[in-house]
Design a protein around this motif. Structure first.
Motif, short mmCIF file in Angstrom:
data_model
loop_
_atom_site.label_atom_id
_atom_site.label_comp_id
_atom_site.label_asym_id
_atom_site.label_seq_id
_atom_site.Cartn_x
_atom_site.Cartn_y
_atom_site.Cartn_z
N GLN A 196 -11.82 -30.66 9.12
CA GLN A 196 -12.68 -31.68 8.22
C GLN A 196 -13.89 -32.06 8.87
O GLN A 196 -14.16 -33.10 9.53
CB GLN A 196 -11.65 -33.01 8.13
CG GLN A 196 -10.39 -32.82 7.21
CD GLN A 196 -9.54 -33.84 6.97
OE1 GLN A 196 -9.45 -34.67 8.02
NE2 GLN A 196 -8.75 -34.04 6.06
N LYS A 199 -16.00 -35.37 7.68
CA LYS A 199 -15.25 -36.56 7.92
C LYS A 199 -15.26 -36.93 9.37
O LYS A 199 -15.50 -38.15 9.74
CB LYS A 199 -13.82 -36.54 7.54
CG LYS A 199 -13.18 -37.58 7.69
CD LYS A 199 -11.47 -37.50 7.22
CE LYS A 199 -10.69 -38.74 7.53
NZ LYS A 199 -9.37 -38.59 7.06
N ASN A 200 -15.18 -35.74 10.29
CA ASN A 200 -15.12 -35.94 11.93
C ASN A 200 -16.62 -36.51 12.21
O ASN A 200 -16.75 -37.44 13.04
CB ASN A 200 -14.78 -34.85 12.61
CG ASN A 200 -13.54 -34.36 12.03
OD1 ASN A 200 -12.61 -35.03 11.74
ND2 ASN A 200 -13.06 -33.04 12.46
N ASN A 202 -19.06 -37.91 10.44
CA ASN A 202 -19.50 -39.36 10.02
C ASN A 202 -18.67 -40.29 10.62
O ASN A 202 -18.98 -41.35 10.95
CB ASN A 202 -19.09 -39.36 8.40
CG ASN A 202 -20.14 -38.76 7.55
OD1 ASN A 202 -21.39 -38.74 7.90
ND2 ASN A 202 -19.68 -38.16 6.43
N ASN A 203 -17.51 -40.03 11.08
CA ASN A 203 -16.59 -40.93 11.81
C ASN A 203 -17.21 -41.41 13.08
O ASN A 203 -17.47 -42.40 13.62
CB ASN A 203 -15.32 -40.58 12.12
CG ASN A 203 -14.29 -41.47 12.88
OD1 ASN A 203 -14.17 -42.37 12.23
ND2 ASN A 203 -13.72 -41.12 14.01
#
Length: 470
Positions: A196, A199-200, A202-203
């Motif tokens: 992902q 997602k990673n 942006n986190n």
């Protein structure tokens, strides 16, 4: 056919790389202006640097030095002049800018402009990166030092293997690991999945921006590719390095301040303990000096023997621990001053009346009082022993005198001592003369006994009333 495809592929990769660089460098420049409260916003790095004014402002902010005043004119010659001043300044800082000239910036040469900004980033943001644990003999370039730093911080994290500033960062785990290594409270690393990447990424970018104040220079979509741009990644990662370095320095300063505060508190406590120790010892000394100076002695040998025993207890039991306390006070003050010297502090000066010389002065007074007390007790003991002997002699002599007087009473009381007829008067008279002749020489003995009683009374012998009565 294959060659054309390869050319198109390379061209596409170059365009992707330049596009990512443009975004990153633009965001980086705007971040510099924003941090320094400069109201300048770069929208298109290829055109907004044309007049040279923004470039000069950027260099002033990064270097902390003033450049020549820019020309505010709107003609090409004015733009060339300003960019020339910027390039000249860079050359004065030993920055290699031989390829690019003022006209390249004015004309919007994309490749050379990106190269120039990269050179500026290297010089003013990345070149200062150093590793504390690297030996002085190991010379590292700034980018190598930054890579080693990243490897060291992320070495223990699963699915993270930082080998470069490109594909090693594509899945976003390395960014999250960097943050987690310093602030584990911000990232739930075990919940991240390698499959992902968006997602990673942006986190990590969101947490870095919201919690750490690190500007979001990159877009997740630009990084989540097989080979993201190295210069962009390096620029962004360098922000992490500088942030956490400042954080470490702040923590180091905080630890140092805390250590100083603990040290000052420790010294204050030691000072209070020293002063209390001195006060207690001086109080004891003054009390003992008063007791030792007391000369109201008892007038019996039995009580004097008890007083002598108490004095011996003072000398052998009570005083030695106090002498040890005196030594402990000296050692305690030495300890305080040793700690202060080790921390470049001014040596502690005890308050008036509680200095070591005050303790020493009163201790000398104590020993003098002790010496005088011993002499006085010895003298009093000799006096009482002499009195006791004198009283004993008095009693012995008084008993003899009493016995003599009793004998005389018996003699005088006999019937034949008082004649009933004249013919016996002469015999009685002779007998009386004999008694008088015997008594008169003994007068001095009775006088001596009286003198002995007077001395005993004056010397305050404990049995003086019985003696005087006797």
């Amino acid at each position: 056919m294959g060659t054309e495809y390869e050319k198109d592929h390379i061209k596409k990769l170059q365009e992707q790389r330049m596009s990512m660089q443009k975004k990153t460098f633009t965001n980086w420049m705007n971040n510099v202006f924003f941090r320094n409260n400069v109201k300048v916003e770069i929208e298109d790095i290829y055109t907004d640097l044309k007049d040279g004014i923004s470039l000069m402002q950027l260099l002033e902010l990064l270097s902390g030095e003033a450049l020549p005043r820019p020309n505010r004119g709107k003609m090409r010659v004015h733009f060339l002049e300003n960019n020339s001043k910027a390039i000249t300044f860079l050359k004065s800082k030993q920055v290699q800018v031989k390829v690019i000239g003022p006209e390249n910036i004015v004309d919007g040469d994309r490749t050379l402009i990106l190269g120039l900004i990269w050179i500026i980033i290297l010089r003013f943001q990345i070149s200062s990166i150093k590793l504390d644990k690297v030996k002085q003999s190991d010379v590292l370039f700034a980018n190598e030092a930054l890579l080693l730093w990243c490897q060291h911080k992320t070495a223990s994290y699963s699915n993270v293997n930082v080998k470069d500033f490109s594909k090693s960062w594509s899945d976003g785990l390395a960014f999250n690991a960097l943050i987690h290594a310093h602030r584990p409270d911000l990232i739930h690393y075990s919940s991240l999945r390698q499959d992902q990447p968006i997602k990673n990424l942006n986190n990590a970018f969101d947490v870095a921006e919201k919690e750490l104040g690190i500007s979001k220079l990159l877009d997740a979509e630009d990084v989540a590719v097989p080979y993201p741009d190295e210069r962009s990644i390096m620029t962004y990662v360098s922000l992490y390095y500088h942030y956490f370095s400042r954080l470490k320095q702040g923590q180091t300063i905080q630890k140092r301040l805390t250590k100083i505060m603990f040290f000052l508190k420790e010294i204050d406590d030691l000072k209070l303990l020293y002063e209390q120790m001195v006060s207690d010892l001086l109080k004891w000394i003054k009390q003992k000096v008063m007791e030792l100076d007391d000369r109201h002695f008892p007038n019996s040998l039995q009580e004097m023997w008890l007083l002598m025993a108490n004095f011996k207890t003072f000398r052998t039991v009570e005083k030695p621990p106090k002498y040890q306390e005196k030594g402990m006070i000296e050692a305690h003050l030495f300890n305080i001053r040793t700690k202060q010297r080790a921390n470049n502090q001014r040596p502690y000066l005890p308050p008036e009346g509680r200095m070591l010389q005050d303790v020493e002065k009163h201790w000398i007074i104590l020993e003098k009082a002790e010496h005088n007390r011993g002499k006085a007790l010895q003298k009093e003991m000799l006096r009482l022993e002499r009195l006791e002997q004198l009283a004993q002699r008095f009693m012995n002599k008084a008993a003899l005198r009493e016995s003599y007087l009793e004998d005389m009473r018996k003699v005088i009381g006999k019937q034949d001592f008082w004649p009933e007829s004249a013919d016996r008067m002469e015999a009685a008279s002779k007998k009386l003369e004999a008694i008088v002749a015997d008594v008169l020489p003994r007068r001095e003995r009775f006088t001596a006994l009286d003198e002995m009683a007077t001395v005993i009374s004056q010397e305050n012998y404990h049995g003086k009333d019985q003696i005087v009565k006797k």
